[in-house]
Design a protein around this motif. Structure first.
Motif, PDB file in Angstrom:
ATOM      1  N   ALA A 183      -1.020  -2.067   3.227  1.00 30.25           N
ATOM      2  CA  ALA A 183       0.147  -2.688   3.847  1.00 30.25           C
ATOM      3  C   ALA A 183       0.287  -2.176   5.268  1.00 30.25           C
ATOM      4  CB  ALA A 183       1.410  -2.382   3.043  1.00 30.25           C
ATOM      5  N   GLU A 185       2.123  -2.894   9.123  1.00 27.91           N
ATOM      6  CA  GLU A 185       3.203  -3.590   9.825  1.00 27.91           C
ATOM      7  C   GLU A 185       2.751  -4.025  11.219  1.00 27.91           C
ATOM      8  OE1 GLU A 185       6.814  -1.412   9.965  1.00 27.91           O
ATOM      9  OE2 GLU A 185       7.063  -1.318   7.788  1.00 27.91           O
ATOM     10  N   THR A 256       4.351  -8.009   7.921  1.00 29.47           N
ATOM     11  CA  THR A 256       3.338  -7.181   7.263  1.00 29.47           C
ATOM     12  C   THR A 256       2.092  -7.994   6.971  1.00 29.47           C
ATOM     13  OG1 THR A 256       4.255  -7.648   5.052  1.00 29.47           O
ATOM     14  CG2 THR A 256       5.042  -5.664   6.182  1.00 29.47           C
ATOM     15  N   ARG A 258      -1.159  -7.685   4.302  1.00 30.65           N
ATOM     16  CA  ARG A 258      -1.600  -6.989   3.096  1.00 30.65           C
ATOM     17  C   ARG A 258      -2.911  -7.578   2.588  1.00 30.65           C
ATOM     18  NH1 ARG A 258       3.210  -4.635   0.500  1.00 30.65           N
ATOM     19  NH2 ARG A 258       5.012  -5.115   1.812  1.00 30.65           N
ATOM     20  N   CYS A 335       0.205  -7.042  -4.823  1.00 29.91           N
ATOM     21  CA  CYS A 335       0.089  -6.845  -3.383  1.00 29.91           C
ATOM     22  C   CYS A 335       1.202  -5.959  -2.839  1.00 29.91           C
ATOM     23  CB  CYS A 335       0.056  -8.185  -2.652  1.00 29.91           C
ATOM     24  SG  CYS A 335      -1.591  -8.935  -2.657  1.00 29.91           S
ATOM     25  N   ALA A 337       2.616  -2.096  -2.206  1.00 32.24           N
ATOM     26  CA  ALA A 337       1.894  -0.933  -1.697  1.00 32.24           C
ATOM     27  C   ALA A 337       2.608   0.332  -2.135  1.00 32.24           C
ATOM     28  CB  ALA A 337       1.788  -0.970  -0.177  1.00 32.24           C
TER      29      ALA A 337
END
Length: 397
Positions: A183, A185, A256, A258, A335, A337
């Protein structure tokens, strides 16, 4: 069930009533990330006296049960979320924070396991890892790994369990391989040229460019990534402008990225930058992308997963004590984290997901598993601890 496994399980269940009470105490007085000191003190007060204690990662701690030699680490998270609770129970939190991710359950279960191992005697040393800052950056798990504390305690395997309402009560997932995504950002800034809304030809609209980037970025999932590799691109915030009749100079989006593949992760970042730059330029604008790398993919050790599932099956087989409940096998990949991935990147590790009976999801103001969740998590942690002891001892099947 006889032998050390049976004695530990009996001792564990003897600890559960006090663990249930501890869970409610922790739930009523949550502490957010970085301010977990009171929670740490309460948990340490409940753990066996005289055990080797080391403070780590600011507000975290390690407590070792057993003698020298290789050890099994069992992780419990100390922090709560900045969410105002809306459960209505008498032991609800009222300080603007909330254990909305089940960390109170995990901690109480860890205490029950640690006390049981201390009472019966550790077949393999157990290190209770009281970890801060699971919910925020910088990661508490990363700090613990980089501190060298796990090496000093000779921790050779790590295990943890997380409550999970998408599974039914009584289900425990011990899934091998990748179970949680990386993950990362991002912050995306699109710079254009401001102007009067009545004269669009004299400005360069960053909002229009950003809107097209948002749409185009979804092609990273549908046309760039392997369809067998889960990938999610989420735009969580969009900010632009101050007046309805003016084109702003810039627009900003945050979100985010992922994926369940570390190999694809870096390529995904590169493709995102290319798309943002190209679309922005097509609209006469410029794009800047800043990506803060978060947690890596969480990969469960296959041997640990298999051995733990086998032991949970023995807990409920024909020779098990039926009063202790039932663990149905389950498989779960998500998905989401978790910084537990930091441990899994340096040693064999296992993250289990334990089903709970609640109509509300994680990170919601109404999330409140029952006390039976403490029991289910404690049993899962016991099975994983015993499995890890066999794995690091070279006696796994």
């Amino acid at each position: 069930m006889t032998g050390i496994r049976g004695r530990l399980r009996a001792a564990l269940h003897a600890e559960l009533p006090s663990a249930h009470r501890l869970r409610r105490e922790l739930h009523a007085e949550p502490c957010v990330s970085g301010k977990e000191g009171p929670t740490r003190r309460r948990v340490l007060d409940a753990l066996p006296e005289g055990a080797a204690l080391e403070e780590v990662a600011g507000t975290g701690a390690l407590l070792r049960i057993g003698g020298g030699g290789p050890a099994v680490g069992v992780r419990g998270e100390l922090d709560a979320l900045p969410i105002a609770e809306r459960t209505g129970v008498s032991w609800a939190a009222h300080n603007g924070a909330m254990h909305a991710c089940g960390h109170d359950v995990h901690l109480a279960a860890l205490v029950a396991l640690t006390r049981a191992v201390d009472r019966v005697g550790a077949p393999t040393p157990l290190v209770a890892v009281l970890q801060p800052r699971e919910e925020t950056y910088p990661s508490g798990a990363l700090d613990i790994v980089e501190s060298g504390a796990l090496d000093r305690h000779q921790v050779r395997a790590m295990v943890a369990a997380h409550v999970q309402p998408v599974l039914g009560a009584g289900e425990t997932a011990c899934t091998p391989g990748a179970v949680n995504a990386s993950a990362d950002e991002f912050t995306l800034i699109v710079r254009g040229q401001s102007g009067h809304a009545a004269y669009p030809q004299l400005s360069r609209d960053p909002i229009l460019a950003l809107a097209q980037i948002i749409v185009a970025a979804q092609q990273l999932v549908s046309r760039n990534s392997d369809p067998m590799t889960p990938t999610v691109v989420t735009f969580g915030t969009v900010t632009a402008g101050t007046a309805p009749n003016a084109t702003p100079a810039d627009a900003v989006a945050r979100g985010t990225i992922r994926t369940m593949s570390e190999t694809w992760r870096g390529q995904l970042h590169d493709r995102f930058r290319v798309i943002a730059d190209g679309v922005a330029r097509a609209h006469g604008c410029e794009a800047e992308v800043v990506i803060a790398r978060g947690e890596p993919v969480l990969v469960n050790d296959a041997c640990l997963a298999e051995e733990t599932a086998h032991l949970l099956d023995l807990f409920t087989g024909p020779n098990a004590d039926a009063e202790y409940g039932y663990h149905a096998p389950a498989t779960l990949r998500s998905c989401g984290a978790d910084d537990f991935a930091r441990y899994a990147s340096v040693m064999p590790s296992l993250m289990m997901f334990v089903g709970v009976d609640t109509s509300s999801g994680l990170h919601t103001p109404e999330f409140l598993p029952g006390d039976e969740a403490v029991t289910a998590v404690a049993e899962s942690l016991l099975a994983a601890y015993l499995a890890a002891a066999r794995v690091i001892g070279g006696t796994a099947r």
